[in-house]
Scaffold this active site. Sequence first.
Site, PDB file in Angstrom:
ATOM      1  N   LEU A 233       0.842  -1.155   0.114  1.00  0.00           N
ATOM      2  CA  LEU A 233      -0.084   0.160   0.247  1.00  0.00           C
ATOM      3  C   LEU A 233       0.814   1.331  -0.007  1.00  0.00           C
ATOM      4  O   LEU A 233       2.182   1.030   0.295  1.00  0.00           O
ATOM      5  CB  LEU A 233      -0.852  -0.133   1.317  1.00  0.00           C
ATOM      6  CG  LEU A 233      -2.028  -1.119   1.313  1.00  0.00           C
ATOM      7  CD1 LEU A 233      -2.546  -1.145   2.485  1.00  0.00           C
ATOM      8  CD2 LEU A 233      -3.033  -0.845   0.169  1.00  0.00           C
ATOM      9  N   ASP A 299      -7.101 -15.299  13.358  1.00  0.00           N
ATOM     10  CA  ASP A 299      -6.087 -14.265  13.556  1.00  0.00           C
ATOM     11  C   ASP A 299      -6.313 -12.940  13.280  1.00  0.00           C
ATOM     12  O   ASP A 299      -5.374 -12.291  13.095  1.00  0.00           O
ATOM     13  CB  ASP A 299      -4.783 -14.885  13.058  1.00  0.00           C
ATOM     14  CG  ASP A 299      -3.355 -14.108  13.745  1.00  0.00           C
ATOM     15  OD1 ASP A 299      -3.460 -13.767  14.892  1.00  0.00           O
ATOM     16  OD2 ASP A 299      -2.448 -13.926  12.968  1.00  0.00           O
ATOM     17  N   GLU A 304      -7.419  -1.976   9.408  1.00  0.00           N
ATOM     18  CA  GLU A 304      -6.940  -0.751   9.223  1.00  0.00           C
ATOM     19  C   GLU A 304      -7.950   0.039   8.317  1.00  0.00           C
ATOM     20  O   GLU A 304      -8.374  -0.682   7.734  1.00  0.00           O
ATOM     21  CB  GLU A 304      -5.481  -0.622   8.753  1.00  0.00           C
ATOM     22  CG  GLU A 304      -4.373  -1.380   9.647  1.00  0.00           C
ATOM     23  CD  GLU A 304      -3.163  -1.414   8.891  1.00  0.00           C
ATOM     24  OE1 GLU A 304      -2.910  -0.481   8.269  1.00  0.00           O
ATOM     25  OE2 GLU A 304      -2.108  -1.799   9.775  1.00  0.00           O
TER      26      GLU A 304
END
Length: 372
Positions: A233, A299, A304
């Site tokens: 990203l 998990d 975000e």
Amino acid sequence: SKLAALFEHPLYKVPIPEVTDGDKLFVVNPMEKFSLRSSGSDEWVSNSKAEMVLPTGKTAYDTYPTWLKFHVGINRYELYPRQDPLMPALLKDLATLKIVSSVQKSGGTQLKLIMTFPNYGQALFKPMKQTRDQETPVDFFYFSDFERHNAEIAAFHLDRILDFRRIPPVSGRLVNITQEIRDITTDKKLAKTFFISPAGNVCFYGECSYYCSTEHALCGKPDQLEGSMAALLPDKTLAKRRSWRSPWRRSYHKSKKAEWELNPNYCAQVKETPPYNSGHRLLDLIDMAVLDFLMGNMDRHHYETFEKFGNDTFLLHLDNGRGFGTHSHDEMSILAPLQQCCRMKKSTYLRLRLLATEPYRLSDVLREALAA
């Protein structure tokens, strides 16, 4: 092709809202060419001396490498468009472009490398740690499981098939440990961990908090190593991201349970807590639980978002290496957000129903996507 037919279905043609400049992660001047800093930094900067008259038939955008086009295309509603003509080229670049630098990524529990390409694009390389068909041992806790490179690849395709489009593009790749890691790394700590095994294979183990030791070394055959390459990203200095702790995070303890595991009415308090008390954040979180359930990923402790878009935006589904650990066990606890809140986006519900029908069966379309 079932996959092509799926993407032509009306449920995959629903338009996103109109994207204004405020909804774009980056607003670029369409007349301006971009040059890249050659300082080794992965930032791209506006070239103030850009020629205003461009070569015939070429816009400035055409001069961007695929990774930069991917970054420029990110907006409030999606990480990449549904019918994205760029995707095949970007996946091909991740699998084939020359690697000019590889260093270990700091942080995280297991070994990952940042690979850089000649066009300044970068990818996150997760090496193959076990055979492709090796399952999570039944006595392993979810937090002591290996990360699987092929889980990262499959997660990207599953996320796209579900029409979430919240996982950055991932390709599989064979890497030459000698030429594409050992001989070109500038990472001194990583360089110290290379050795030749008794079988004559090139191995390394890096530095990290788990599984970075001679006993857990990654070895080539003799120097070929399979792994996943995920498009990075945009740099956080250019596009800040906010990390959110998942309300349904597990305890990460061998005997303690999390509050949501003990309180069946846990969702009532989540619904009162910002940002879950307004907008579509809670429904987005339930989408993520559906994705995690289908790949058996326990998990998911954080997620975000891009800070620029505030609370009104999609969740990034990053770090999926602990998915797909068992092929025949459904971990129902992953669906706790859905079971306890008893709600789901209508669009997600309709797509799941579609993917359960014979012409579009999820396992068939995912198998077809992975065949490439």
